[in-house]
Write an enzyme that holds these catalytic residues in place. Structure first.
Site, short mmCIF file in Angstrom:
data_model
loop_
_atom_site.label_atom_id
_atom_site.label_comp_id
_atom_site.label_asym_id
_atom_site.label_seq_id
_atom_site.Cartn_x
_atom_site.Cartn_y
_atom_site.Cartn_z
N LYS A 123 0.92 -1.08 -0.19
CA LYS A 123 -0.03 0.04 0.03
C LYS A 123 0.97 1.09 0.07
O LYS A 123 1.61 1.59 1.00
CB LYS A 123 -0.75 0.16 1.17
CG LYS A 123 -1.89 0.95 1.30
CD LYS A 123 -2.76 0.93 2.29
CE LYS A 123 -4.09 1.96 2.07
NZ LYS A 123 -3.69 3.31 2.29
N LYS A 146 -6.48 -8.16 -2.38
CA LYS A 146 -7.80 -8.12 -3.22
C LYS A 146 -8.15 -9.42 -3.58
O LYS A 146 -7.43 -10.21 -4.11
CB LYS A 146 -7.47 -7.16 -4.31
CG LYS A 146 -7.13 -5.81 -4.14
CD LYS A 146 -6.61 -4.90 -5.32
CE LYS A 146 -5.97 -3.69 -4.94
NZ LYS A 146 -5.20 -2.93 -5.82
N LYS A 166 -2.64 -2.61 7.82
CA LYS A 166 -1.87 -1.46 7.78
C LYS A 166 -0.69 -2.08 8.85
O LYS A 166 -0.62 -2.73 9.72
CB LYS A 166 -2.56 -0.35 8.70
CG LYS A 166 -3.76 0.23 7.96
CD LYS A 166 -3.66 0.89 6.60
CE LYS A 166 -2.66 2.28 6.96
NZ LYS A 166 -4.00 3.27 7.00
S1 IVH Z 1 -6.81 -0.23 -4.51
C1 IVH Z 1 -11.22 -0.33 -4.73
N1 IVH Z 1 -4.18 -0.72 -3.96
O1 IVH Z 1 -4.93 3.89 -0.62
C2 IVH Z 1 -9.75 -0.22 -4.39
N2 IVH Z 1 -5.01 1.34 -3.31
O2 IVH Z 1 -7.43 3.74 1.11
C3 IVH Z 1 -9.09 1.05 -4.59
N3 IVH Z 1 -3.61 2.82 -2.30
O3 IVH Z 1 -7.13 5.68 -2.38
C4 IVH Z 1 -7.62 1.31 -4.17
N4 IVH Z 1 -1.70 1.49 -2.63
O4 IVH Z 1 -4.60 6.14 -2.94
C5 IVH Z 1 -5.11 0.18 -3.76
N5 IVH Z 1 -1.82 -1.05 -4.00
C6 IVH Z 1 -2.77 -0.31 -3.70
C7 IVH Z 1 -2.68 1.02 -3.11
C8 IVH Z 1 -3.73 1.82 -2.93
C9 IVH Z 1 -2.15 2.84 -2.03
C10 IVH Z 1 -4.26 3.94 -1.71
C11 IVH Z 1 -5.02 4.83 -2.71
C12 IVH Z 1 -6.50 4.44 -2.30
C13 IVH Z 1 -6.25 4.45 -0.70
C14 IVH Z 1 -7.44 3.76 -0.19
#
Ligand code: IVH
Length: 333
Positions: free
Chosen positions: A56, A230, A254
């Site tokens: 993340k 996911k 987290k």
């Molecule tokens: S998936 C529908 N994958 O985290 C799913 N988000 O809290 C959409 N983020 O707004 C997000 N790394 O800015 C996804 N590998 C990752 C991510 C990621 C960072 C951020 C992203 C999002 C936030 C969500």
């Protein structure tokens, strides 16, 4: 033609045809197990459900739209349904392709991912700022945010930004069967993806991935704040659906934060080999990103004055990677 024309006075709004929703968090192992249980209750295959696992990234979400393979628009997440048009700024990011490769790219694809700054880029930017007497950025995320939201793309062009794709929005063709396969296809069109993207099966493999990335966190060279899991099968994602705020098929497990509050107990002055004097804050020991920190650099006297750090103050300390822990700012409140 990466840099646009004259700066604008404001950003125009972009409506996301597919909303950019955010992720639910799992703060501990129990919350991850709860997520896994909810998933296994609704998809076929029981406990052996396959997930994608990836870092993340701690940056800013953007959506980049390609039509006939050409980058035509880029937007911030905004409130999830409407963002800001940052096309000219995103065009200056070196690893964002202006054209997709290959004959098989779709007529329309919105590539979604994170824009962030590496530790090396951040250190370079901040030492240049200090040399010029400008205000340095508090952390790479703020630096990336400030760089992306420049009305003059020529300024953005000089900032060390990086993009990493983790998903997609609107597509003119069905994305196929799995999250993993679709991200690999996007990579084949020339879009950067995480080198740590994996498929993992079941809860134990998720835990192992999380522990492994946690051990490697400091060596990555950029900030991450967790691991995103996911559900890999897109049919399962569709069946699980989403709430108003986040998908039921994904979760962010987290890591402990890399910033913490503590108290300055003393300030000492270290004399380096070249005679340079560095003020160092002696801190009440505090856990930051899984490590105990009891000293933090204050860089130089200009920084001490600018931050107005005094013995007894409560301060934010930050550590990331091999970078020496630093006092970011005083908690004036
Ligand atoms: S998936 C529908 N994958 O985290 C799913 N988000 O809290 C959409 N983020 O707004 C997000 N790394 O800015 C996804 N590998 C990752 C991510 C990621 C960072 C951020 C992203 C999002 C936030 C969500």
């Amino acid at each position: 033609q990466r840099v646009g024309a004259e700066p604008r006075s404001e950003f125009t709004q972009v409506r996301h045809r597919v909303p950019m929703i955010s992720l639910d968090n799992a703060m501990d192992d129990g919350e991850l197990a709860d997520f896994h249980r909810r998933v296994t209750e609704s998809v076929k295959g029981g406990a052996d459900v396959v997930y994608t696992a990836e870092p993340k990234l701690d940056g800013l979400a953007v959506s980049i739209r390609y039509e006939d393979g050409f980058l035509v628009q880029a937007a911030t997440r905004g409130d999830g349904s409407t963002g800001e048009d940052i096309t000219q700024n995103v065009r200056t990011i070196q690893n964002v392709p202006l054209r997709l490769l290959g004959p098989d790219c779709p007529v329309v694809i919105e590539v979604r991912g994170e824009v962030y700054m590496t530790h090396a880029g951040f250190e370079r930017l901040n030492s240049d700022a200090r040399r010029r007497g400008d205000e340095p950025f508090a952390n790479p995320r703020n630096a990336a945010a400030g760089s992306l939201r420049q009305l003059d793309p020529r300024i953005t062009a000089g900032r060390p930004l990086t993009f990493c794709c983790y998903g997609w929005g609107e597509t003119s063709e069905p994305p196929g069967d799995s999250q993993f396969a679709m991200i690999r296809r996007i990579a084949a069109w020339g879009v950067p993806i995480s080198r740590d993207l994996r498929q993992v099966m079941g809860l134990d493999a998720c835990r192992a991935y999380f522990d492994d990335l946690g051990r490697r966190r400091d060596a990555l060279g950029y900030d991450i704040d967790g691991v995103v899991f996911k559900v890999d099968r897109l049919a399962d994602q569709a069946a699980l659906g989403a709430t108003a705020h986040h998908p039921r098929w994904a979760v962010a497990r987290k890591f402990p934060p890399q910033e913490a509050l503590t108290v300055v107990e003393a300030v000492e002055f270290q004399v380096g080999r070249t005679g340079a004097v560095t003020p160092v804050a002696r801190l009440r020991p505090v856990q930051v990103g899984g490590v105990t920190v009891s000293n933090a650099t204050l860089h130089n006297m200009d920084e001490v004055r600018r931050k107005d750090v005094r013995v007894g103050d409560t301060v934010y300390v930050r550590r990331a990677g091999d970078v020496i822990p630093e006092v970011v700012r005083v908690l004036a409140e």
